[in-house]
Design a protein around this motif. Structure first.
Motif, PDB file in Angstrom:
ATOM      1  N   GLN A  97      -9.060  -3.764  -0.366  1.00  0.00           N
ATOM      2  CA  GLN A  97      -9.205  -4.114   1.051  1.00  0.00           C
ATOM      3  C   GLN A  97      -8.279  -5.280   1.413  1.00  0.00           C
ATOM      4  OE1 GLN A  97     -13.248  -5.103   2.002  1.00  0.00           O
ATOM      5  NE2 GLN A  97     -12.854  -5.297   4.193  1.00  0.00           N
ATOM      6  N   GLY A 100      -4.721  -4.081   1.482  1.00  0.00           N
ATOM      7  CA  GLY A 100      -4.527  -3.252   2.665  1.00  0.00           C
ATOM      8  C   GLY A 100      -4.335  -4.100   3.911  1.00  0.00           C
ATOM      9  N   GLY A 105      -0.023  -1.084   1.233  1.00  0.00           N
ATOM     10  CA  GLY A 105      -0.819   0.126   1.111  1.00  0.00           C
ATOM     11  C   GLY A 105      -0.775   0.741  -0.273  1.00  0.00           C
ATOM     12  N   ALA A 108      -3.062  -1.221  -2.486  1.00  0.00           N
ATOM     13  CA  ALA A 108      -4.428  -0.995  -2.023  1.00  0.00           C
ATOM     14  C   ALA A 108      -4.938   0.360  -2.499  1.00  0.00           C
ATOM     15  CB  ALA A 108      -4.479  -1.075  -0.507  1.00  0.00           C
ATOM     16  N   GLU A 109      -4.103   1.376  -2.390  1.00  0.00           N
ATOM     17  CA  GLU A 109      -4.508   2.716  -2.810  1.00  0.00           C
ATOM     18  C   GLU A 109      -4.785   2.761  -4.307  1.00  0.00           C
ATOM     19  OE1 GLU A 109      -2.758   7.276  -2.989  1.00  0.00           O
ATOM     20  OE2 GLU A 109      -1.864   5.845  -1.595  1.00  0.00           O
ATOM     21  N   ARG A 128     -12.945   4.089   2.664  1.00  0.00           N
ATOM     22  CA  ARG A 128     -11.751   3.244   2.774  1.00  0.00           C
ATOM     23  C   ARG A 128     -10.511   3.975   2.260  1.00  0.00           C
ATOM     24  NH1 ARG A 128     -12.910  -1.801   4.281  1.00  0.00           N
ATOM     25  NH2 ARG A 128     -15.041  -2.568   4.022  1.00  0.00           N
ATOM     26  N   LEU A 129     -10.697   4.728   1.186  1.00  0.00           N
ATOM     27  CA  LEU A 129      -9.571   5.477   0.626  1.00  0.00           C
ATOM     28  C   LEU A 129      -9.147   6.595   1.596  1.00  0.00           C
ATOM     29  CD1 LEU A 129      -7.719   5.727  -1.820  1.00  0.00           C
ATOM     30  CD2 LEU A 129      -9.389   7.245  -2.869  1.00  0.00           C
ATOM     31  N   TYR A 131      -9.477   6.560   4.836  1.00  0.00           N
ATOM     32  CA  TYR A 131      -8.791   5.911   5.963  1.00  0.00           C
ATOM     33  C   TYR A 131      -7.352   5.575   5.581  1.00  0.00           C
ATOM     34  CZ  TYR A 131      -7.518   2.408   9.415  1.00  0.00           C
ATOM     35  OH  TYR A 131      -6.859   1.706  10.389  1.00  0.00           O
ATOM     36  N   LEU A 132      -7.157   5.128   4.354  1.00  0.00           N
ATOM     37  CA  LEU A 132      -5.815   4.806   3.883  1.00  0.00           C
ATOM     38  C   LEU A 132      -4.938   6.063   3.862  1.00  0.00           C
ATOM     39  CD1 LEU A 132      -4.116   2.436   2.796  1.00  0.00           C
ATOM     40  CD2 LEU A 132      -4.819   3.088   0.506  1.00  0.00           C
ATOM     41  N   TYR A 133      -5.514   7.173   3.442  1.00  0.00           N
ATOM     42  CA  TYR A 133      -4.781   8.439   3.451  1.00  0.00           C
ATOM     43  C   TYR A 133      -4.372   8.812   4.878  1.00  0.00           C
ATOM     44  CZ  TYR A 133      -5.531   9.878  -1.427  1.00  0.00           C
ATOM     45  OH  TYR A 133      -5.492   9.979  -2.794  1.00  0.00           O
ATOM     46  N   THR A 135      -3.836   6.799   7.401  1.00  0.00           N
ATOM     47  CA  THR A 135      -2.780   5.915   7.917  1.00  0.00           C
ATOM     48  C   THR A 135      -1.413   6.295   7.375  1.00  0.00           C
ATOM     49  OG1 THR A 135      -3.139   4.298   6.122  1.00  0.00           O
ATOM     50  CG2 THR A 135      -4.380   3.965   8.171  1.00  0.00           C
ATOM     51  N   THR A 136      -1.379   7.052   6.285  1.00  0.00           N
ATOM     52  CA  THR A 136      -0.104   7.518   5.722  1.00  0.00           C
ATOM     53  C   THR A 136       0.081   9.022   5.963  1.00  0.00           C
ATOM     54  OG1 THR A 136      -1.216   7.698   3.562  1.00  0.00           O
ATOM     55  CG2 THR A 136       0.064   5.699   3.982  1.00  0.00           C
TER      56      THR A 136
END
Length: 272
Positions: A97, A100, A105, A108-109, A128-129, A131-133, A135-136
């Motif tokens: 977090q 991130g 990123g 963070a991932e 959270r993971l 959401y990270l996916y 954003t990419t």
């Protein structure tokens, strides 16, 4: 174990001497074979050998107590390991977090992935993971994570809503419809499921009369701008420009700075 099972077989056939020899052979190989002592106790009870029965049951109880202690120690060790893994996962998640938030990123991932490996049922970390996916722009990957969350927490409304939205983006319309119907099932007094299902039908050009009913239900439950927008769309495609304009006017009144709603208003007005 083979001699123990043989002893049970002989005992069932009432060949008690053969059963006794088999149990004794099991103990000769493994002196603390708890079940064999219990077998001898029951066998001696049947043979009316009370003295031997008392001897064997005493040994059985002693060994059983030792077994229970070992099992308890193993369970405690397992619980400690699970706790340690959960705590480590929490640490990795918080670190992910932090990276991130700093815009790193990739790091963070990596940390979030490590956290989910340590604690696979941690839905906060999985969210959270996912959401990270997103954003990419890895929509398919995010969808798979939300499906994992759905397996862990089948009543997670937010999860099913995301499954529906992402499935629709990937043109997996049947999956999207199932997800939105699940949202309605879980939260019949919330407008989210009705609105999203209406939008799905409008986007695909299917079930248009049903789309309007769903949009009307969404507005009745929550008279917010986005619901009026979907109702306007549903009215417009069914040829009801009058109610389409009324609905989009409500949306604009609620969100006067929304350019999209103003454009829709002009589109319906000019078209008709």
């Amino acid at each position: 174990m083979s001699f123990f099972l043989l002893g049970q077989l002989y005992s069932q056939r009432q060949e008690y001497e053969k059963a006794r020899r088999s149990y004794e052979q099991a103990i000769a190989i493994q002196p603390k074979y708890t079940s064999a002592y219990y077998g001898l106790f029951t066998l001696c009870s049947k043979m009316k050998d009370k003295a031997k029965a008392r001897e064997y049951v005493a040994t059985f109880r002693k060994l059983k107590a030792e077994d229970m202690k070992v099992l308890k120690d193993r369970n405690k060790a397992f619980d400690d390991l699970v706790k340690m893994r959960k705590e480590a996962a929490e640490t990795f998640m918080r670190a992910g977090q932090m990276y991130g938030a700093k815009g790193d990123g990739q790091r963070a991932e990596k940390l979030l992935t490590r956290a989910t490996a340590l604690d696979p049922n941690n839905t906060e970390c999985l969210n959270r993971l996912a959401y990270l996916y997103l954003t990419t722009n890895r929509v398919a990957g995010a969808l798979q994570i939300y499906k994992r969350i759905g397996d862990i927490a089948p009543d997670d409304l937010f999860c099913h809503l995301n499954i529906g939205v992402l499935s629709a983006r990937l043109k997996r319309f049947a999956d999207a419809e199932r997800a939105f119907r699940k949202v309605i099932e879980l939260a019949p007094e919330s407008s989210n499921g009705y609105r999203e299902l209406a939008q799905l039908y409008l986007t695909t050009g299917r079930n248009l009369p049903q789309a309007r009913k769903l949009a009307e239900k969404a507005v009745a439950l929550e008279p917010v701008a986005v619901n009026y927008f979907v109702l306007s769309w549903a009215c417009d495609v069914s040829g009801d420009s009058e109610n389409g304009l009324k609905a989009i006017e409500h949306a604009i009144q609620l969100e006067p700075d929304n350019t999209k709603y103003k454009n829709v208003y002009e589109h319906i007005k000019n078209k008709h």
